[in-house]
Design a protein around this motif. Structure first.
Motif, short mmCIF file in Angstrom:
data_model
loop_
_atom_site.label_atom_id
_atom_site.label_comp_id
_atom_site.label_asym_id
_atom_site.label_seq_id
_atom_site.Cartn_x
_atom_site.Cartn_y
_atom_site.Cartn_z
N GLN A 49 31.94 13.94 61.61
CA GLN A 49 30.49 13.61 61.17
C GLN A 49 29.76 14.81 61.23
OE1 GLN A 49 29.47 10.07 60.40
NE2 GLN A 49 28.02 11.75 59.40
N GLU A 50 29.83 15.60 62.21
CA GLU A 50 28.99 16.82 62.44
C GLU A 50 29.31 17.79 61.15
OE1 GLU A 50 29.24 18.65 66.03
OE2 GLU A 50 28.59 16.96 67.22
N PHE A 51 30.62 17.64 60.75
CA PHE A 51 30.93 18.50 59.54
C PHE A 51 30.40 17.98 58.40
CE2 PHE A 51 34.06 18.76 56.02
CZ PHE A 51 34.09 20.47 55.75
N VAL A 52 30.65 16.78 58.28
CA VAL A 52 29.75 15.87 56.87
C VAL A 52 28.43 16.29 56.82
CG1 VAL A 52 29.63 13.79 55.87
CG2 VAL A 52 32.11 14.33 56.93
N ASP A 53 27.77 16.07 58.02
CA ASP A 53 26.33 16.24 57.89
C ASP A 53 25.97 17.58 57.64
OD1 ASP A 53 26.25 13.52 58.87
OD2 ASP A 53 25.27 14.20 60.94
N SER A 54 26.50 18.44 58.13
CA SER A 54 26.31 20.00 57.97
C SER A 54 26.77 20.64 56.44
CB SER A 54 26.96 20.96 58.88
OG SER A 54 26.79 20.61 60.02
N GLU A 55 27.69 20.07 56.12
CA GLU A 55 28.21 20.30 54.59
C GLU A 55 27.50 19.67 53.49
OE1 GLU A 55 31.22 22.29 53.19
OE2 GLU A 55 30.17 23.18 54.85
N CYS A 56 26.82 18.45 53.62
CA CYS A 56 25.81 17.98 52.78
C CYS A 56 24.65 18.55 52.84
CB CYS A 56 25.68 16.35 53.24
SG CYS A 56 27.07 15.34 52.89
N ILE A 57 24.15 19.16 53.89
CA ILE A 57 22.81 20.03 54.00
C ILE A 57 23.05 21.07 53.27
CG2 ILE A 57 21.38 21.09 55.15
CD1 ILE A 57 21.53 18.75 57.39
N ARG A 58 24.15 21.72 53.36
CA ARG A 58 24.61 23.48 52.85
C ARG A 58 24.95 22.86 51.23
NH1 ARG A 58 28.87 26.29 51.24
NH2 ARG A 58 30.45 24.80 51.73
N ARG A 59 25.36 22.08 50.89
CA ARG A 59 25.85 21.82 49.50
C ARG A 59 24.43 21.41 48.85
NH1 ARG A 59 31.82 21.75 48.31
NH2 ARG A 59 32.72 22.59 50.11
N MET A 60 23.62 20.71 49.42
CA MET A 60 22.32 20.19 48.63
C MET A 60 21.52 21.24 48.18
SD MET A 60 21.27 16.57 50.37
CE MET A 60 19.86 17.42 51.46
N ASN A 61 21.60 22.38 49.16
CA ASN A 61 20.55 23.52 48.70
C ASN A 61 20.32 23.97 47.46
OD1 ASN A 61 19.38 25.94 48.83
ND2 ASN A 61 19.98 26.53 50.90
N PRO A 62 21.49 24.12 46.63
CA PRO A 62 21.17 24.59 45.46
C PRO A 62 20.83 23.60 44.32
CG PRO A 62 23.67 24.94 45.74
CD PRO A 62 22.76 24.13 47.07
N GLU A 63 21.06 22.15 44.75
CA GLU A 63 20.47 21.19 43.99
C GLU A 63 19.13 20.64 44.07
OE1 GLU A 63 22.82 19.83 41.99
OE2 GLU A 63 24.56 20.71 42.61
N THR A 64 18.62 21.05 45.23
CA THR A 64 17.27 20.66 45.73
C THR A 64 16.32 21.40 44.94
OG1 THR A 64 18.16 20.04 47.85
CG2 THR A 64 15.84 20.39 47.57
N PRO A 65 15.13 20.85 44.51
CA PRO A 65 14.04 21.56 43.53
C PRO A 65 13.36 22.40 44.96
CG PRO A 65 13.60 19.04 43.58
CD PRO A 65 14.88 19.32 44.54
N ARG A 66 12.98 23.73 44.29
CA ARG A 66 12.29 24.48 44.96
C ARG A 66 11.34 25.29 44.42
NH1 ARG A 66 16.77 27.39 46.80
NH2 ARG A 66 18.14 25.87 45.89
N ARG A 67 10.17 25.36 45.18
CA ARG A 67 8.94 26.01 44.94
C ARG A 67 8.61 26.98 45.98
NH1 ARG A 67 3.39 23.20 43.48
NH2 ARG A 67 4.87 22.13 42.00
N THR A 68 8.69 26.39 47.13
CA THR A 68 8.20 27.44 48.64
C THR A 68 9.64 27.41 49.25
OG1 THR A 68 7.43 25.65 49.64
CG2 THR A 68 5.77 27.03 48.41
N GLY A 69 10.47 26.47 49.30
CA GLY A 69 11.69 26.41 50.22
C GLY A 69 11.52 25.35 51.32
N VAL A 70 10.14 24.90 51.20
CA VAL A 70 10.06 24.05 52.49
C VAL A 70 10.89 22.46 52.34
CG1 VAL A 70 8.08 22.42 53.50
CG2 VAL A 70 7.73 24.63 52.74
N LEU A 71 11.13 22.25 51.05
CA LEU A 71 11.86 21.03 50.88
C LEU A 71 13.56 21.23 51.31
CD1 LEU A 71 11.72 18.14 49.88
CD2 LEU A 71 12.27 18.89 47.46
N ILE A 72 13.84 22.33 51.15
CA ILE A 72 15.32 22.65 51.68
C ILE A 72 15.23 22.70 53.10
CG2 ILE A 72 16.99 24.37 51.63
CD1 ILE A 72 15.92 24.81 48.69
N LYS A 73 14.52 23.61 53.66
CA LYS A 73 14.20 23.43 55.23
C LYS A 73 14.11 22.34 55.75
CE LYS A 73 12.81 28.64 55.51
NZ LYS A 73 13.71 28.82 54.73
#
Length: 129
Positions: A49-73
């Motif tokens: 479960q920890e692996f899945v959570d971490s991988e999802c966050i890591r792999r969402m990074n390029p898909e997430t809209p970014r202006r300042t990076g706050v949404l990703i963080k």
């Protein structure tokens, strides 16, 4: 808001004694579960479960809209790794997720692209325990 880590509880049945009578006499056998089976599998599922959570966050990074990076963080800051929930705590995250012109539904897009490799990685944690 994020909850704590997910707790997995595996219960194994009690041991059983089997007896069978035959022409040559009575044969008995006892079936016992390995006492380390349940704790080992619980740890494996927790790690997966920890692996899945971490991988999802890591792999969402390029898909997430970014202006300042706050949404990703906000995904990293708002998520308890191992809880099974990813929470983006930026106040505008929900609106961006559903209404962004080019990059809405970034979790779903990430899941469609990487689901198989994430599941394969998680299976390794369960198999090794």
């Amino acid at each position: 808001m994020a909850k704590g880590k997910k707790k997995f509880e595996i219960v194994t049945p009690r041991g059983t004694v089997y007896a069978q009578a035959s022409k040559g006499g009575k044969v008995s056998s006892k079936l016992e579960w390995n006492p380390e089976f349940a704790p080992g599998k619980e740890k494996g599922f927790s790690n997966a479960q920890e692996f899945v959570d971490s991988e999802c966050i890591r792999r969402m990074n390029p898909e997430t809209p970014r202006r300042t990076g706050v949404l990703i963080k906000s995904a990293t800051l708002g998520t308890v790794i191992g809880s099974g929930e990813i929470n983006q705590i930026a106040p505008y995250a929900r609106r961006q997720y559903y209404e962004h012109k080019e990059k809405s539904y970034w979790f779903e897009r990430m899941k469609n692209r990487h689901k198989d490799s994430i599941l394969k990685g998680a299976a390794q944690y369960v198999k090794n325990h």
